[in-house]
Design a protein around this motif. Structure first.
Motif, mmCIF file in Angstrom:
data_model
loop_
_atom_site.group_PDB
_atom_site.id
_atom_site.type_symbol
_atom_site.label_atom_id
_atom_site.label_comp_id
_atom_site.label_asym_id
_atom_site.label_seq_id
_atom_site.Cartn_x
_atom_site.Cartn_y
_atom_site.Cartn_z
ATOM 1 N N ASN C 196 9.941 -3.842 13.559
ATOM 2 C CA ASN C 196 9.787 -3.275 12.223
ATOM 3 C C ASN C 196 8.756 -4.057 11.407
ATOM 4 N N THR C 197 8.807 -5.387 11.516
ATOM 5 C CA THR C 197 7.872 -6.213 10.751
ATOM 6 C C THR C 197 6.439 -5.961 11.210
ATOM 7 N N ALA C 198 6.251 -5.866 12.532
ATOM 8 C CA ALA C 198 4.899 -5.632 13.055
ATOM 9 C C ALA C 198 4.353 -4.294 12.534
ATOM 10 N N GLY C 199 5.181 -3.255 12.628
ATOM 11 C CA GLY C 199 4.752 -1.932 12.156
ATOM 12 C C GLY C 199 4.474 -1.941 10.664
ATOM 13 N N ASN C 200 5.373 -2.587 9.937
ATOM 14 C CA ASN C 200 5.227 -2.643 8.483
ATOM 15 C C ASN C 200 3.947 -3.346 8.075
ATOM 16 N N ARG C 201 3.646 -4.450 8.801
ATOM 17 C CA ARG C 201 2.437 -5.206 8.447
ATOM 18 C C ARG C 201 1.194 -4.359 8.676
ATOM 19 N N ALA C 202 1.194 -3.598 9.778
ATOM 20 C CA ALA C 202 0.033 -2.748 10.062
ATOM 21 C C ALA C 202 -0.147 -1.728 8.934
ATOM 22 N N ILE C 203 0.967 -1.126 8.516
ATOM 23 C CA ILE C 203 0.882 -0.122 7.442
ATOM 24 C C ILE C 203 0.441 -0.801 6.140
ATOM 25 N N ILE C 204 0.981 -1.996 5.877
ATOM 26 C CA ILE C 204 0.646 -2.694 4.626
ATOM 27 C C ILE C 204 -0.842 -3.057 4.591
ATOM 28 N N ILE C 205 -1.380 -3.505 5.737
ATOM 29 C CA ILE C 205 -2.816 -3.850 5.771
ATOM 30 C C ILE C 205 -3.660 -2.599 5.500
ATOM 31 N N GLY C 206 -3.287 -1.487 6.140
ATOM 32 C CA GLY C 206 -3.998 -0.221 5.914
ATOM 33 C C GLY C 206 -3.935 0.186 4.453
ATOM 34 N N ILE C 207 -2.740 0.044 3.870
ATOM 35 C CA ILE C 207 -2.571 0.411 2.462
ATOM 36 C C ILE C 207 -3.424 -0.491 1.574
ATOM 37 N N ALA C 208 -3.427 -1.795 1.877
ATOM 38 C CA ALA C 208 -4.197 -2.735 1.049
ATOM 39 C C ALA C 208 -5.676 -2.377 1.075
ATOM 40 N N LEU C 209 -6.187 -2.033 2.259
ATOM 41 C CA LEU C 209 -7.604 -1.653 2.343
ATOM 42 C C LEU C 209 -7.847 -0.323 1.631
ATOM 43 N N GLY C 210 -6.880 0.573 1.752
ATOM 44 C CA GLY C 210 -6.986 1.859 1.049
ATOM 45 C C GLY C 210 -7.015 1.648 -0.455
#
Lengths: 399, 308, 233
Positions: C196-210
């Protein structure tokens, strides 16, 4: 205030203790006297926002009689008094003095507490100015990161302007916007648009309003009714401006009705109660949820599902994504949501910015891979050069 | 048996396919109400084993020297009280038992009222020797979300110039010596969303350079979002009612061990009592998912049969 | 001009806020814009309350369908506003006993406090509790083993659902110590912490760049659709 009170308590306690001891057996007062510090200096923290000095001191004599330290500061202006910075345990030799004025220099005085609470002679620093620097050095990696992302975005915008074709993958949720609006028109039912429950200072709300601009324009072209209940007054005002401009650009300004964009309440579940009730009564044919959502995401989307509405959601709240994915027909996940406005507009500038975002993502991914490789090698060979390389890499990234 | 694309499927499968969601609602009501009634009548609760995250919350409070300052931020409202009030109750109880100085604030408007209720429930009722202003204080709600946190980093009294009853901060003994957020060695946030635990980590814990330890009690929905921060930036975490029940059982055990012969009042068993309805609800969801898949595969098989 | 002024306000305020994080000389500028937002939001609140009153009053006076709800909304709005502003029933603060309005409107005995305790708390808790029902119906509909991905999702859901209750202990508590990591209560924590943490981090990085790219588009005036100019469709 507290430190001052505590100081008085110590002084009074010390006096009482000393007098009692003297009365009982004539014990020498100097036996428990603490030695003063032999050296004290204050250094302005370089590359900071100012107002901070690092104070350090040294004791050459026997420190066993010291029970603690009193640190005070005084501004170099007429009539300024000594103000307590902090009281520290005997082992302390350094303290950071904060909240100092940028305009005047400060003297810092360090005094030792003895066993019975007596104070030693204090030693002062020279007047030192805690001045603000032009740039906060600790934030350099973040600043460089922003510059890199910005450069990527700007370069691709310029490239798009120069006519270089830009290919973007299909986003099914955004392709479905026109269908959803068309369906609502055919059925003669309204479209419901919720721009989240946060205010305009939240970037997700801004992104939601940009999508609203496109949905409202399509709705105006199809002559469909769009309702926008909001949970913040400022969002209501922004949404009204956006929808009005969209109707104007679609040449349907006469159809614009500001009363359909209304403020309900800031209270989260009060807003949810209104919207759910409205959905059950009015049965909108299409529901858009674009913005910042919390626990209400599932309540809204399940209500929408129960009335058979086509539902499109977009949010950057990762905790709410599973609920939208389960209950909506289409969901914009995280970054897709922020790309929506560019994707819908198809303007070269905006498409270029999406490409720039992808380039920044590649750089981030490369940094992650390098970090993972270095961390793995450092754990496999803790005596080699890899731990140092990992520390250096972490420093570069500012972590 | 009924026809489906030329192939017969059972009436039960057809019932599942066209199941009115109100049946599901009714089943959920029974799954939740049944254990509530049973536990209410018998007083029996399910045993709990603490996970490391819950144990870390307990340890962080225990390791703080008696009389240490603890900053509580109640960042929730009554809506999520079902999950969060039992955590708040147990954490305040452990701090009171340890003799810590407690400073309460709220960044959610309705959080201030919940602070008052928690103080009444725990401190006033069971630790009457603790004095308001000397051992604990409620500063109430302050608007501004992250802005309040940022101000607290440099000047606590500027962020909270008065307590909730109007006493100037400079005249409150419990905060003497506290000038900024980093003067609190331990921060406890009871968090239901924004602003909450994530913002405290980003704006306060990260900026304090490791001087502040933070533990949190959060809703189930927030828990996955906070795992990336545990255990480096977040020392301990109580995730949803499960985390609350684990922590509650450790606190109750510790207090019963320290005062043998005492019985634990019902108000300190709320989280463990709520694990019963949670068990019922989760089991029902497992059954529903299985039933949904039975219907799905029957439908798929029927469709494949019709094709061939 | 109507478009240019807001765009330039956004550009200037946005860059001021950005620079204030890095350059101390611009720090006060960032604070000023932050304060200005709060002032504008406070004024907008009056507009919001006005809109609420206007729309509901119109509904009542026209006897539109559902006008009864509008009447209840208006009555509750007026009552809560009066109870809060007038501090009805709130005893004065003992330190300022002579001042009738010095009391706390949420204190015991105050009408506002009573409304909070007796109406708001149960209503908001009820709305939140509805989630239990909606989660069940959504799970029934959404968790179908359509493909490998869905089967993985389904299996994870089972492990976490059972691991977060006593059922996990009953089912797998007998596992020997060397396999304790496979006990449902431990395995569910492992799933949350690792996958869950790995998936969440990927989404969070994408969101931050967005977020960064969206902010930049607005700051550079490339994206003006928030002002309703729409796209070029």
């Amino acid at each position: 205030m507290s430190a001052r009170g505590s100081l008085w308590q110590r002084i009074v306690g010390g006096l009482i203790g000393t007098l009692s001891l003297a009365a009982l057996g004539g014990v020498s007062v100097s036996a428990s006297a603490a030695p003063p510090p032999d050296f004290v200096e204050a250094i302005d923290v370089p590359w900071d926002a100012g107002g901070v000095l690092i104070v350090s001191w040294r004791v050459d004599g026997d420190p066993s009689a010291i029970t603690g330290w009193l640190i005070e500061r005084r501004e170099e202006i007429d009539g300024a008094k000594w103000v307590t910075v902090s009281e520290l345990p005997a082992a302390a030799r350094e303290v950071t003095a904060t909240k100092l004025s940028h305009d005047h220099a400060h003297r810092i005085r360090v005094t030792a507490f003895g066993e019975s609470g007596q104070l030693s002679k204090g030693l002062e620093t020279a007047p030192t100015l805690a001045h603000a620097n032009f740039f906060i050095g600790a934030k350099l990696p973040l600043f460089v990161g922003i510059l890199v992302v910005s450069t990527c975005v700007i370069v691709f915008i310029l490239s798009a302007r120069a006519g270089r074709p830009i290919k973007i993958r299909r986003i099914a949720a955004l392709d479905a916007v026109d269908n959803a609006v068309g369906r609502a028109t055919e059925m003669g039912r309204p479209i419901l648009f919720i721009a989240g429950i946060q205010d305009m200072d939240n970037i997700s709300t801004v992104a939601g309003i940009t999508v609203l601009g496109h949905v409202a324009k399509t709705a105006a072209e199809y002559d469909a009714t769009i309702e926008v209940p909001t949970s913040r007054s400022l969002v209501m005002e922004a949404a009204r401006e956006t929808v009005q401009a969209s109707y104007l650009s679609a040449g349907r300004s006469d159809s614009y009705n500001p009363d359909l964009i209304r403020y309900i309440t800031d209270e989260q579940f009060g807003f949810v109660a209104y919207v759910s009730g409205r959905m059950v009564r009015e049965k909108p044919a299409a529901c858009f949820y674009m913005g910042c959502f919390f626990a209400e995401s599932l309540i809204l989307s399940e209500t929408g599902n129960s009335i058979g509405a086509i539902q499109i959601a977009g949010t950057a709240e990762s905790t709410q994504l599973p609920f939208f994915v389960a209950a909506c027909d289409y969901t914009l996940i995280g970054e897709e949501f922020f790309a929506a406005s560019s994707y819908l507009s198809r303007e070269p500038d905006q498409m270029g910015s999406l490409k720039g975002q992808d380039a920044a993502k590649l750089i981030t991914a490369a940094a992650i891979v390098i970090g993972v490789v270095l961390a793995t090698l450092a754990s496999l060979a803790p005596d080699g050069a890899f731990p140092a390389a990992l520390t250096w890499f972490k420093g570069v990234l500012g972590s | 048996m009924d026809g489906y694309g030329g192939i017969q499927v059972s009436g039960f499968v057809r019932f599942l396919e066209s199941l009115d969601r109100r049946w599901i609602y009714l089943a959920m009501a029974i799954a939740v109400a049944g254990p509530i009634i049973y536990i209410g009548l018998t007083g029996k609760t399910l045993p709990e084993t603490a996970t490391p995250a819950a144990q870390a919350v307990f340890d962080a409070i225990e390791e703080l020297p008696s009389g240490g300052h603890v900053l509580f931020s109640f960042d929730f409202d009554p809506a999520s009280g079902g999950e969060l009030i039992p955590m708040a109750t147990s954490i305040v109880r452990q701090c009171a038992a340890r003799g810590h100085k407690m400073v309460f604030i709220a960044l959610w408007p309705l959080g201030a009222q919940l602070v008052d209720e928690t103080i009444k429930r725990v401190i006033t009722a069971d630790y009457p020797h603790m004095k308001e202003g000397v051992d604990y204080i409620n500063f109430g709600y302050q608007a501004g979300n992250e802005a309040v946190m940022k101000v607290m980093l440099t000047d606590f009294a500027k962020a909270f110039p008065n307590s909730s009853n109007g006493t100037p901060t400079t005249q409150i003994p419990v905060v003497h010596g506290v000038t900024r957020a980093s003067d609190f060695p331990l921060l406890v946030t009871i968090s239901a969303g924004y602003p909450g635990a994530k913002e405290w980590i980003q704006y306060v814990v990260s900026s304090s350079g490791g001087r502040i330890k933070m533990v949190t009690g959060c809703t189930g929905v927030q828990t996955p979002q906070l795992y990336p921060y545990y255990p480096t930036q977040l020392t301990g975490m109580l995730g949803a009612i499960k985390g609350a029940a684990e922590y509650e059982s450790i606190v109750n055990d510790a207090i019963c061990k320290a005062h043998p012969g005492t019985t634990t009042p019902a108000k300190y068993l709320e989280a463990q009592r709520r694990m019963g309805p949670q068990l019922g609800a989760h089991l029902l969801m497992v059954v529903l998912i299985i039933l949904g898949n039975i219907a799905f595969f029957a439908q798929k098989r029927a469709a494949a049969g019709a094709k061939s | 001009m109507k478009r240019m002024i807001p765009m330039w306000i956004a550009i200037v305020a946005g860059f001021a806020m950005l620079f204030s994080a890095f350059f101390p000389v611009t720090e006060s500028l960032g604070e000023i814009f932050g304060d200005m937002f709060n002032v504008v939001a406070a004024i907008a609140f009056i507009l919001g309350a006005g809109s609420l009153a206007k729309i509901n009053l119109a509904k009542v006076s026209r006897r539109d369908p559902g006008w009864g709800y509008a009447a209840v909304t208006l009555a509750c709005f007026a009552l809560t506003l009066a109870a809060g502003l007038g501090k009805i029933g709130a005893a004065p603060n003992p330190k300022f006993a002579a001042l009738a309005w010095s009391g706390d409107e949420r204190a015991e005995g105050a009408l506002f406090g009573w409304i909070y305790e007796s109406a708001l708390v149960p209503i908001t808790s009820t709305m939140f509790a509805l989630l239990a029902f909606y989660v069940a119906s959504a799970a029934f509909r959404a968790f179908r083993a359509k493909n490998i991905d869905a089967i993985l999702l389904l299996s994870t859901a089972f492990i976490v659902l059972l691991g977060r209750t006593f059922a996990g202990v009953v089912l797998t508590g007998w596992f020997p110590d060397w396999a304790s990591g496979l006990r449902l209560e431990n395995f569910s924590v492992y799933i949350m912490q690792v996958f869950n943490t790995a998936g969440n981090r990927a989404i969070i990085i994408g969101i931050a760049l967005g977020v960064a790219a969206t902010s930049l588009r607005i700051l550079l005036g490339v994206d003006r659709s928030w002002m309703g100019t729409g796209g070029s469709k």
